[in-house]
Design a protein around this motif. Sequence first.
Motif, PDB file in Angstrom:
ATOM      1  N   TYR A 187       0.812  -1.219   0.000  1.00  0.00           N
ATOM      2  CA  TYR A 187       0.000   0.000   0.000  1.00  0.00           C
ATOM      3  C   TYR A 187       0.851   1.277   0.000  1.00  0.00           C
ATOM      4  O   TYR A 187       0.327   2.381  -0.115  1.00  0.00           O
ATOM      5  CB  TYR A 187      -0.955   0.014   1.198  1.00  0.00           C
ATOM      6  N   VAL A 188       2.166   1.155   0.131  1.00  0.00           N
ATOM      7  CA  VAL A 188       3.043   2.333   0.131  1.00  0.00           C
ATOM      8  C   VAL A 188       3.351   2.741  -1.316  1.00  0.00           C
ATOM      9  O   VAL A 188       4.038   2.013  -2.048  1.00  0.00           O
ATOM     10  CB  VAL A 188       4.353   2.063   0.887  1.00  0.00           C
ATOM     11  N   ALA A 189       2.846   3.889  -1.727  1.00  0.00           N
ATOM     12  CA  ALA A 189       3.195   4.438  -3.041  1.00  0.00           C
ATOM     13  C   ALA A 189       4.472   5.265  -2.954  1.00  0.00           C
ATOM     14  O   ALA A 189       5.291   5.280  -3.871  1.00  0.00           O
ATOM     15  CB  ALA A 189       2.050   5.301  -3.565  1.00  0.00           C
ATOM     16  N   LEU A 190       4.634   5.931  -1.818  1.00  0.00           N
ATOM     17  CA  LEU A 190       5.813   6.764  -1.577  1.00  0.00           C
ATOM     18  C   LEU A 190       5.895   7.034  -0.086  1.00  0.00           C
ATOM     19  O   LEU A 190       4.870   7.252   0.562  1.00  0.00           O
ATOM     20  CB  LEU A 190       5.691   8.097  -2.334  1.00  0.00           C
ATOM     21  N   CYS A 191       7.111   6.992   0.455  1.00  0.00           N
ATOM     22  CA  CYS A 191       7.311   7.446   1.827  1.00  0.00           C
ATOM     23  C   CYS A 191       8.433   8.477   1.814  1.00  0.00           C
ATOM     24  O   CYS A 191       9.581   8.169   1.469  1.00  0.00           O
ATOM     25  CB  CYS A 191       7.669   6.304   2.766  1.00  0.00           C
ATOM     26  N   TYR A 192       8.069   9.686   2.192  1.00  0.00           N
ATOM     27  CA  TYR A 192       9.017  10.803   2.247  1.00  0.00           C
ATOM     28  C   TYR A 192       9.220  11.136   3.720  1.00  0.00           C
ATOM     29  O   TYR A 192       8.281  11.496   4.431  1.00  0.00           O
ATOM     30  CB  TYR A 192       8.448  11.999   1.487  1.00  0.00           C
ATOM     31  N   MET A 193      10.464  11.007   4.185  1.00  0.00           N
ATOM     32  CA  MET A 193      10.754  11.190   5.606  1.00  0.00           C
ATOM     33  C   MET A 193      11.880  12.204   5.756  1.00  0.00           C
ATOM     34  O   MET A 193      12.871  12.160   5.010  1.00  0.00           O
ATOM     35  CB  MET A 193      11.168   9.846   6.206  1.00  0.00           C
ATOM     36  N   THR A 194      11.741  13.116   6.707  1.00  0.00           N
ATOM     37  CA  THR A 194      12.771  14.144   6.863  1.00  0.00           C
ATOM     38  C   THR A 194      13.038  14.440   8.336  1.00  0.00           C
ATOM     39  O   THR A 194      12.166  14.251   9.195  1.00  0.00           O
ATOM     40  CB  THR A 194      12.361  15.436   6.113  1.00  0.00           C
ATOM     41  N   GLY A 195      14.251  14.886   8.608  1.00  0.00           N
ATOM     42  CA  GLY A 195      14.647  15.228   9.969  1.00  0.00           C
ATOM     43  C   GLY A 195      16.045  15.828   9.946  1.00  0.00           C
ATOM     44  O   GLY A 195      16.573  16.186   8.891  1.00  0.00           O
ATOM     45  N   VAL A 196      16.651  15.934  11.116  1.00  0.00           N
ATOM     46  CA  VAL A 196      18.014  16.473  11.225  1.00  0.00           C
ATOM     47  C   VAL A 196      19.040  15.349  11.142  1.00  0.00           C
ATOM     48  O   VAL A 196      20.059  15.468  10.456  1.00  0.00           O
ATOM     49  CB  VAL A 196      18.189  17.249  12.549  1.00  0.00           C
ATOM     50  N   LEU A 197      18.783  14.243  11.825  1.00  0.00           N
ATOM     51  CA  LEU A 197      19.772  13.175  11.956  1.00  0.00           C
ATOM     52  C   LEU A 197      19.525  12.042  10.969  1.00  0.00           C
ATOM     53  O   LEU A 197      18.392  11.601  10.777  1.00  0.00           O
ATOM     54  CB  LEU A 197      19.729  12.598  13.373  1.00  0.00           C
ATOM     55  N   PRO A 198      20.591  11.551  10.326  1.00  0.00           N
ATOM     56  CA  PRO A 198      20.465  10.356   9.485  1.00  0.00           C
ATOM     57  C   PRO A 198      19.982   9.159  10.295  1.00  0.00           C
ATOM     58  O   PRO A 198      20.093   9.134  11.523  1.00  0.00           O
ATOM     59  CB  PRO A 198      21.891  10.145   8.971  1.00  0.00           C
ATOM     60  N   ILE A 199      19.482   8.151   9.590  1.00  0.00           N
ATOM     61  CA  ILE A 199      18.852   6.993  10.235  1.00  0.00           C
ATOM     62  C   ILE A 199      19.865   6.201  11.053  1.00  0.00           C
ATOM     63  O   ILE A 199      20.995   5.966  10.617  1.00  0.00           O
ATOM     64  CB  ILE A 199      18.209   6.083   9.169  1.00  0.00           C
TER      65      ILE A 199
END
Length: 518
Positions: A187-199
């Motif tokens: 069901y995921v067409a796109l996941c856009y994730m943002t923040g300061v620190l890398p994963i």
Amino acid sequence: MAIYLNTNKPLENYRELFDEKYFVDKSKIITLLNDRISTKGKYVCITRPRRFGKSSVADMLGAYYSKGVDSKVMFDTLKISKANSYEKHLNKYNVINISFNTIPDKNKTYDDYIGLIQSGLVDDIKTMYPNLEIKKHFNISHMLSATNEKFIFIFDEWDYIFNNNLFIENQNEFLEFLRNMLKDAPYVALCYMTGVLPIKKYSSGSALNMFDEFTFLRDRTFGQYFGFTEDEVSNLCENGEMDFKELEYWYNGYTTSKGIKVYNPRSVVKALENDNCESYWTNTGAMDEVAEYLKYNTLEIRDDVIEMVAGGEIDITIKEEFRAGQEPPKTKKEIYSAMIVLGFLSYYDGYLKIPNQEIMLQFEKALEDEEFGYVSEIIENSRKMLKATVNGDTKTVVEILHDIHNSEIPILKYSDENSLSCVLTLAYLSARDTYRVEREEKSGKGYVDFSFHPRRKNDIPFIVELKKDNSPEVAIKQIKEKEYAQKFRDEYKDKKVLAVGICYNSETKEHSCIIEEI
């Protein structure tokens, strides 16, 4: 009213930005993301320092993709409207938009934190799909699968609990929560994730290893969409009354992996709104944060920091990035990596530096701490140095330079004229509060060693020429013969200009100085 699913909040937020006087159109990033929809590259994590426009882009994406709003009238005026994929994806998706920076008012435990998000999302799904058959064992992933529809996920401040050292014992649980909802989900067409620190990475990989990461150090795809480019800042200046050179001095200094110069958008906009350049780095504790990192290993990094404060660059290779959930940095490279991620240092092509005047002020404040010993005294004396110069007090100027030279800081031992320039930069450090200080500025028939352009109407402009193993008279003569003051005469027609000649004799280890009005 929906909290996360097809909410109109991103549209309302983006409309406010769109209506701003100093709005900059970053919508072309959507074309890059459209190409990733329902492909193996559909998981995107972009990390940048604070105030680089991450939330604004997240709001724009929510406003563009969500079928819960009609944003065509607004987007028809933006650059994305020229793209072939524009109408195909405009307002066509169920969008789950979550900002992870909300902490419960009461019972501030991890269970309450994640429970608030889970319950809000479950309620939204039930409201939108009232006929959905939900079995007892269903989690959020099961519920979304049962809809047989595609969703776009937009996660802002995904790293909030890591960046603020919250729920440390439960941080891996949070990563598993994201993984269970997203990984291998049809069901995921796109996941856009943002923040300061890398994963965060742990064990041999990461719970979120399906993401393509685009970090401050390595992003060669989306770099120009976070921060204002030089052309964008120049265009904003043309529409206002601010001098581009002043904005450049205060806020330039960050460079993308592809060599594009970018500026902190919030600071640029605030300067334009207020018609005044100053530090708008308003994060509470920003200065404390700089000081804290510097203190992790004061002895090893002190000389580097002094050189950077003096306007120099450090030749160093930084390969590993400071990541979410990582232990406090200990080694020199770990400290620098963390400060790059947070935006306190700029790194490009193997060179590390303090990016601009705004961040320089944070370093100056941090170095005033007594723990930095003689460095804090140098900063204090720099206030006396400026006053002595404009008053023609050559004795005090010489005394201060002599004290700095005799300090126990190795990089301040003269080996060439560049070392003398480093000392002089520190000696006049506090002058940056009221002057625009330029090194090697073109004027007249040559390049001025140091030129001091006042920001306040009553302050005196002055030129400094340095000489090693020569005389200050020769320095003054050079200022006159090469007409270094010409640029100042054009800029400050009704003001006197001071010529300052400073010399160091390597045999006698003495300084000499002459100050004349020209």
